[in-house]
Design a protein around this motif. Structure first.
Motif, PDB file in Angstrom:
ATOM      1  N   ASP A  59       0.818  -1.219   0.000  1.00  0.00           N
ATOM      2  CA  ASP A  59       0.000   0.000   0.000  1.00  0.00           C
ATOM      3  C   ASP A  59       0.846   1.262   0.000  1.00  0.00           C
ATOM      4  OD1 ASP A  59      -2.285  -1.491  -0.049  1.00  0.00           O
ATOM      5  OD2 ASP A  59      -2.691  -1.344   2.102  1.00  0.00           O
ATOM      6  N   ALA A  60       2.127   1.146   0.368  1.00  0.00           N
ATOM      7  CA  ALA A  60       3.033   2.296   0.357  1.00  0.00           C
ATOM      8  C   ALA A  60       3.869   2.344  -0.918  1.00  0.00           C
ATOM      9  CB  ALA A  60       3.954   2.258   1.575  1.00  0.00           C
ATOM     10  N   GLY A  61       3.555   1.483  -1.888  1.00  0.00           N
ATOM     11  CA  GLY A  61       4.277   1.473  -3.151  1.00  0.00           C
ATOM     12  C   GLY A  61       5.609   0.756  -3.116  1.00  0.00           C
ATOM     13  N   GLU A  62       5.943   0.097  -2.008  1.00  0.00           N
ATOM     14  CA  GLU A  62       7.256  -0.521  -1.854  1.00  0.00           C
ATOM     15  C   GLU A  62       7.234  -1.977  -2.310  1.00  0.00           C
ATOM     16  OE1 GLU A  62       7.553   0.101   2.288  1.00  0.00           O
ATOM     17  OE2 GLU A  62       8.480   2.082   2.110  1.00  0.00           O
ATOM     18  N   PHE A  63       8.411  -2.458  -2.748  1.00  0.00           N
ATOM     19  CA  PHE A  63       8.517  -3.834  -3.221  1.00  0.00           C
ATOM     20  C   PHE A  63       9.941  -4.341  -3.036  1.00  0.00           C
ATOM     21  CE2 PHE A  63      10.127  -1.353  -6.702  1.00  0.00           C
ATOM     22  CZ  PHE A  63      11.143  -2.132  -7.232  1.00  0.00           C
ATOM     23  N   VAL A  64      10.085  -5.654  -2.996  1.00  0.00           N
ATOM     24  CA  VAL A  64      11.369  -6.343  -3.078  1.00  0.00           C
ATOM     25  C   VAL A  64      11.153  -7.540  -3.991  1.00  0.00           C
ATOM     26  CG1 VAL A  64      13.148  -7.667  -1.881  1.00  0.00           C
ATOM     27  CG2 VAL A  64      12.187  -5.622  -0.802  1.00  0.00           C
ATOM     28  N   LEU A  65      11.980  -7.668  -5.025  1.00  0.00           N
ATOM     29  CA  LEU A  65      11.889  -8.791  -5.956  1.00  0.00           C
ATOM     30  C   LEU A  65      13.167  -9.609  -5.860  1.00  0.00           C
ATOM     31  CD1 LEU A  65      10.338 -10.201  -8.284  1.00  0.00           C
ATOM     32  CD2 LEU A  65      11.613  -8.729  -9.870  1.00  0.00           C
ATOM     33  N   LYS A  66      13.040 -10.912  -5.605  1.00  0.00           N
ATOM     34  CA  LYS A  66      14.184 -11.807  -5.462  1.00  0.00           C
ATOM     35  C   LYS A  66      14.202 -12.789  -6.627  1.00  0.00           C
ATOM     36  CE  LYS A  66      13.454 -11.611  -0.449  1.00  0.00           C
ATOM     37  NZ  LYS A  66      13.107 -12.417   0.739  1.00  0.00           N
ATOM     38  N   LEU A  67      15.367 -12.889  -7.288  1.00  0.00           N
ATOM     39  CA  LEU A  67      15.514 -13.774  -8.437  1.00  0.00           C
ATOM     40  C   LEU A  67      16.779 -14.608  -8.291  1.00  0.00           C
ATOM     41  CD1 LEU A  67      14.689 -11.133 -11.194  1.00  0.00           C
ATOM     42  CD2 LEU A  67      13.145 -12.890 -10.331  1.00  0.00           C
ATOM     43  N   SER A  68      16.834 -15.722  -9.009  1.00  0.00           N
ATOM     44  CA  SER A  68      18.003 -16.589  -8.922  1.00  0.00           C
ATOM     45  C   SER A  68      19.171 -16.048  -9.722  1.00  0.00           C
ATOM     46  CB  SER A  68      17.650 -17.992  -9.420  1.00  0.00           C
ATOM     47  OG  SER A  68      17.191 -17.943 -10.756  1.00  0.00           O
ATOM     48  N   GLN A  69      18.897 -15.119 -10.661  1.00  0.00           N
ATOM     49  CA  GLN A  69      19.972 -14.493 -11.427  1.00  0.00           C
ATOM     50  C   GLN A  69      19.478 -13.160 -11.964  1.00  0.00           C
ATOM     51  OE1 GLN A  69      20.864 -17.191 -14.593  1.00  0.00           O
ATOM     52  NE2 GLN A  69      18.872 -16.944 -15.590  1.00  0.00           N
TER      53      GLN A  69
END
Length: 413
Positions: A59-69
Motif C-alpha cells: 500500500d506504500a508502493g514498496e517492493f522487493v523482488l528476489k531472483l536466482s539471477q
C-alpha cells in the motif's frame, strides 16, 4: 450455484474467540518504490515481474523482488499507466524509484462493432477458453490475512502456498487444491481483543475467487440477467486498450448482488481485471451471505465486502496474478455502550508458476481444507529471516508497527 455464490463471499465469517516448485537460491534482489509520476503519490498493487517470477507493491508502493539471477529487464505494470521496464544494468545495486506515467484513452476510441455492453461481456465469456490456460498450472503464491480492530492490528498470519489449477475449460474441477509450504502468525493477547474473526477459505482464494474460471458465480447468462451493463470509460493495461464495463443490480432478489467493473482487453476480449463490491442496501441479506454464526447477544453490522482480481497476459495467455478481499463490519453487544469496527483483509500474489499437461494435482493429504481457517494451520513467528529466498508482499510501516506491538505484548504476558 448457491454454493458457489457463498464461496465468492467466503468467506463464511465465523465470529468466535480468537483465534515442488522451489526457486534456486536467490542471488539477485531489486528493491524500491513505485510512485505516480505526476502526483508523486505511492502506487499500490503494481505488478513487478521478470516474466514468470514476480510480486506486487504494498500500500506504500514498496517492493522487493528476489531472483536466482540478474534478469534482462524487470517490468512494472498497472491498469491506467504506461508499462515501465527497468534493465538490470540500470539498477546499479541501490533502491530504485520507479515513476509510472498515466496513460489516457479518449472515450471516442470505443468501437465495439455495434455491440452493447452486455453483448461485449457475453463475447468475452465465449473467448475464455481461448484466452486462459488450456493446461494445468502450479502456482507459487504469497498469502496474507490481517484483522484490524478500529485502526489496530489484532491478528496477522501469512504464508507461502502452492496452488494447483486445472485448464480453464474445466469449471469447478475437484482436483484443484492448495498446499501450505510455510507460514507464521501473531495474535493479540489483550482480553478486549478476544472477539475477532477467523476466515474460512483463506489461501484457497485463487480457486474460490477466480471469477473467470468459477463461472457459476457471475459470468454465466443466467446470473448476468440480474444486472445492468454500461460502458464507463477506456483504460490501458500493459499498454493495451481495455474496455471498462460497469455492472449494477437490476432486480431485488432473495440474495445480495454486486456492483462492479469488468475490464476487457480490446483486442483479445480477455478479462484483465474484475472489481466487485457486495450491494449493501439490505444488510440482512448481506449478513445471511457472509455470517455463519455468532455469539449470543452480539449484533453484527456489515459495512463492506469488496473483491479485486487482477490477471496478467504473457505470450497471448492471460493468467491470474493478484487477489485482494476486504470485509468491514461492526460488532456490538446488547446492553453494552461500546462498539468495535473490524477490517479483515486477505490477499495473495502469484510469485512463480509452472505450466504443463504432466503437472500432478496436490495430494489430498497435503491440501488445505477450505472449511478450515489459515490461522490454525501455521505457527507463531519470531524469525527475521523467515522468508529467505521467497518473494512476498512487503509489509507496510503500519503493519510492521502492528507486528512489533503484538510481539511486545506477548513477551510481557
Amino acid at each position: 450455484m448457491e454454493m458457489m455464490r457463498t464461496y465468492l463471499t467466503i468467506m463464511a465469517l465465523c465470529l468466535c474467540n480468537l483465534f515442488a516448485m522451489a526457486q534456486d537460491d536467490a542471488v539477485w534482489t531489486l528493491s524500491g518504490k513505485v510512485i505516480d509520476a505526476k502526483t508523486r503519490k505511492p502506487m499500490a498493487h503494481v505488478s513487478v515481474t521478470d516474466r514468470q517470477v514476480g510480486t506486487v507493491t504494498n500500500d506504500a508502493g514498496e517492493f522487493v523482488l528476489k531472483l536466482s539471477q540478474a534478469p534482462q529487464t524487470v517490468t512494472f505494470s498497472c491498469l491506467g499507466y504506461k508499462t515501465q521496464k527497468l534493465s538490470a544494468a540500470a539498477w546499479g545495486g541501490v533502491r530504485v524509484e520507479v515513476r509510472m506515467e498515466p496513460s489516457s484513452v479518449m472515450l471516442d476510441e470505443i468501437v465495439v462493432q455495434g455491440a452493447d455492453a452486455k453483448e461485449l461481456v457475453l463475447k468475452a465469456m465465449e473467448k475464455i477458453e481461448d484466452n486462459y490456460p488450456n493446461m494445468p498450472n502450479l502456482l507459487r503464491g504469497f498469502y496474507r490475512e490481517t484483522v484490524e480492530k478500529r485502526n489496530r492490528f489484532t491478528s496477522i498470519s501469512e504464508g507461502v502456498v502452492d496452488v494447483y489449477k486445472t485448464a480453464y475449460d474445466k469449471n469447478n474441477d475437484w482436483r484443484e487444491g492448495v498446499a501450505i509450504l510455510k507460514g507464521r502468525r501473531l495474535l493479540s493477547q489483550r482480553p478486549s481483543d478476544t472477539l475477532s474473526v477467523k476466515l474460512q477459505g483463506g489461501p484457497v482464494l485463487p480457486i474460490m475467487l477466480d471469477v473467470v474460471k468459477q463461472r457459476d458465480v457471475l459470468l454465466n447468462p443466467e446470473e448476468l440477467g440480474n444486472y445492468t451493463f454500461r460502458y464507463v470509460t477506456m483504460s490501458k493495461a500493459d499498454d493495451r486498450n481495455q474496455y471498462v464495463v460497469e455492472i449494477a443490480p437490476l432486480y431485488v432478489l432473495p440474495y445480495a448482488l454486486y456492483h462492479g467493473r469488468l475490464y476487457i482487453d480490446q483486442e483479445t476480449l480477455a478479462f484483465t481485471r474484475i472489481d466487485l463490491s457486495l450491494d449493501m442496501s439490505d444488510l440482512d441479506k448481506v449478513s445471511q451471505m457472509i455470517l455463519k454464526k455468532k455469539p449470543l447477544g452480539l449484533r453484527f453490522t456489515p459495512h463492506e465486502l469488496s473483491i479485486y482480481i487482477d490477471y496478467k497476459t504473457d505470450n497471448g495467455v492471460t493468467r491470474i496474478n493478484y487477489i485482494r478481499n476486504v470485509i468491514r463490519f461492526r460488532c456490538d453487544w446488547k446492553r453494552k455502550l461500546f462498539k468495535s469496527n473490524f477490517t479483515v483483509t486477505s490477499e495473495m500474489v502469484v510469485t512463480d508458476r509452472q505450466e504443463g499437461k504432466d503437472l500432478k494435482p496436490i495430494k489430498s493429504r497435503d491440501t488445505f481444507n477450505r472449511k478450515d481457517n489459515f490461522y490454525d494451520k501455521v505457527v507463531y513467528f519470531n524469525d527475521p529471516d523467515f522468508w529467505g529466498k521467497e518473494n512476498i508482499i512487503e509489509p507496510t510501516e503500519d503493519l510492521l508497527k502492528g507486528i512489533e506491538k503484538i510481539k511486545k505484548r506477548i513477551s510481557r504476558d
